[in-house]
Motif scaffolding. Structure first.
Motif, PDB file in Angstrom:
ATOM      1  N   ILE A  45       0.847  -1.202   0.000  1.00 45.93           N
ATOM      2  CA  ILE A  45       0.000   0.000   0.000  1.00 45.93           C
ATOM      3  C   ILE A  45       0.881   1.250   0.000  1.00 45.93           C
ATOM      4  O   ILE A  45       0.659   2.184  -0.772  1.00 45.93           O
ATOM      5  CB  ILE A  45      -0.959   0.006   1.209  1.00 45.93           C
ATOM      6  N   ARG A  46       1.889   1.258   0.862  1.00 44.26           N
ATOM      7  CA  ARG A  46       2.812   2.408   0.952  1.00 44.26           C
ATOM      8  C   ARG A  46       3.537   2.610  -0.370  1.00 44.26           C
ATOM      9  O   ARG A  46       3.582   3.734  -0.898  1.00 44.26           O
ATOM     10  CB  ARG A  46       3.818   2.190   2.083  1.00 44.26           C
ATOM     11  N   ARG A  47       4.066   1.547  -0.923  1.00 47.60           N
ATOM     12  CA  ARG A  47       4.820   1.655  -2.183  1.00 47.60           C
ATOM     13  C   ARG A  47       3.918   2.079  -3.340  1.00 47.60           C
ATOM     14  O   ARG A  47       4.313   2.897  -4.169  1.00 47.60           O
ATOM     15  CB  ARG A  47       5.504   0.336  -2.500  1.00 47.60           C
ATOM     16  N   ASN A  48       2.709   1.518  -3.423  1.00 49.82           N
ATOM     17  CA  ASN A  48       1.776   1.896  -4.491  1.00 49.82           C
ATOM     18  C   ASN A  48       1.382   3.365  -4.400  1.00 49.82           C
ATOM     19  O   ASN A  48       1.066   3.990  -5.414  1.00 49.82           O
ATOM     20  CB  ASN A  48       0.534   1.009  -4.464  1.00 49.82           C
ATOM     21  N   ALA A  49       1.390   3.904  -3.185  1.00 51.78           N
ATOM     22  CA  ALA A  49       1.093   5.327  -2.998  1.00 51.78           C
ATOM     23  C   ALA A  49       2.337   6.187  -3.249  1.00 51.78           C
ATOM     24  O   ALA A  49       2.254   7.416  -3.215  1.00 51.78           O
ATOM     25  CB  ALA A  49       0.552   5.573  -1.597  1.00 51.78           C
ATOM     26  N   SER A  86      -7.154   1.102   4.198  1.00 53.41           N
ATOM     27  CA  SER A  86      -8.168   0.618   3.251  1.00 53.41           C
ATOM     28  C   SER A  86      -8.432   1.642   2.157  1.00 53.41           C
ATOM     29  O   SER A  86      -8.506   1.306   0.971  1.00 53.41           O
ATOM     30  CB  SER A  86      -9.482   0.322   3.978  1.00 53.41           C
ATOM     31  N   ILE A  87      -8.585   2.898   2.559  1.00 56.65           N
ATOM     32  CA  ILE A  87      -8.839   3.969   1.589  1.00 56.65           C
ATOM     33  C   ILE A  87      -7.668   4.093   0.630  1.00 56.65           C
ATOM     34  O   ILE A  87      -7.844   4.196  -0.589  1.00 56.65           O
ATOM     35  CB  ILE A  87      -9.088   5.312   2.318  1.00 56.65           C
ATOM     36  N   THR A  88      -6.456   4.058   1.172  1.00 55.86           N
ATOM     37  CA  THR A  88      -5.263   4.232   0.352  1.00 55.86           C
ATOM     38  C   THR A  88      -5.041   3.018  -0.543  1.00 55.86           C
ATOM     39  O   THR A  88      -4.571   3.158  -1.677  1.00 55.86           O
ATOM     40  CB  THR A  88      -4.034   4.487   1.245  1.00 55.86           C
ATOM     41  N   PRO A  95      -4.010  10.174  -0.963  1.00 56.58           N
ATOM     42  CA  PRO A  95      -3.219  11.101  -0.134  1.00 56.58           C
ATOM     43  C   PRO A  95      -2.915  12.424  -0.831  1.00 56.58           C
ATOM     44  O   PRO A  95      -2.984  13.482  -0.227  1.00 56.58           O
ATOM     45  CB  PRO A  95      -1.936  10.317   0.160  1.00 56.58           C
ATOM     46  N   LYS A  96      -2.619  12.346  -2.128  1.00 53.15           N
ATOM     47  CA  LYS A  96      -2.306  13.573  -2.891  1.00 53.15           C
ATOM     48  C   LYS A  96      -3.578  14.315  -3.269  1.00 53.15           C
ATOM     49  O   LYS A  96      -3.647  15.533  -3.144  1.00 53.15           O
ATOM     50  CB  LYS A  96      -1.485  13.226  -4.136  1.00 53.15           C
ATOM     51  N   ARG A  97      -4.585  13.579  -3.754  1.00 52.60           N
ATOM     52  CA  ARG A  97      -5.834  14.230  -4.167  1.00 52.60           C
ATOM     53  C   ARG A  97      -6.521  14.947  -3.013  1.00 52.60           C
ATOM     54  O   ARG A  97      -7.154  15.978  -3.189  1.00 52.60           O
ATOM     55  CB  ARG A  97      -6.824  13.227  -4.769  1.00 52.60           C
ATOM     56  N   SER A  98      -6.379  14.384  -1.816  1.00 52.33           N
ATOM     57  CA  SER A  98      -7.024  14.984  -0.646  1.00 52.33           C
ATOM     58  C   SER A  98      -6.240  16.169  -0.079  1.00 52.33           C
ATOM     59  O   SER A  98      -6.739  16.877   0.772  1.00 52.33           O
ATOM     60  CB  SER A  98      -7.197  13.936   0.447  1.00 52.33           C
TER      61      SER A  98
END
Length: 102
Positions: A45-49, A86-88, A95-98
């Motif tokens: 999740i962290r890497r995909n973000a 879950s959201i991420t 994270p960026k869009r928000s």
């Protein structure tokens, strides 16, 4: 319908409800159970973000040591952290869009 007319109609509905002439509408909502994540899933999740552990910790409002513990399996995220994961997971750009991460 103008904004004034919408407000007036809403107020009239409220008056009729108070007088007992109108039933209030209800809607049932459900909440999905809090997901659990394995250390590998958290890292993915962290890497995909596109975040480092340091940035990910700041994004989630936890310490770097906490993220390290999650990713090594020494500790498990819970509650709000799992919801944010879950959201991420569903939207790695959240994270960026928000505006939380820029």
């Amino acid at each position: 319908m103008s904004v004034f007319d919408e407000i007036k109609a809403g107020l009239n509905e409220a008056i009729e409800y108070e007088r007992g002439n109108l039933k209030a509408g209800t809607r049932r909502l459900s909440v999905t159970p809090v997901e659990e994540f394995s250390p590998g899933e958290i890292k993915d999740i962290r890497r995909n973000a596109g975040m480092t552990q340091v940035l990910f910790a700041k994004y989630l409002g936890v310490s770097l040591k906490t993220v390290e513990a999650w990713e090594s399996g020494r500790n498990q995220p819970s509650g709000t952290a799992c919801r944010m994961l879950s959201i991420t997971k569903r939207d790695p750009q959240f994270p960026k869009r928000s505006g939380i991460v820029f």
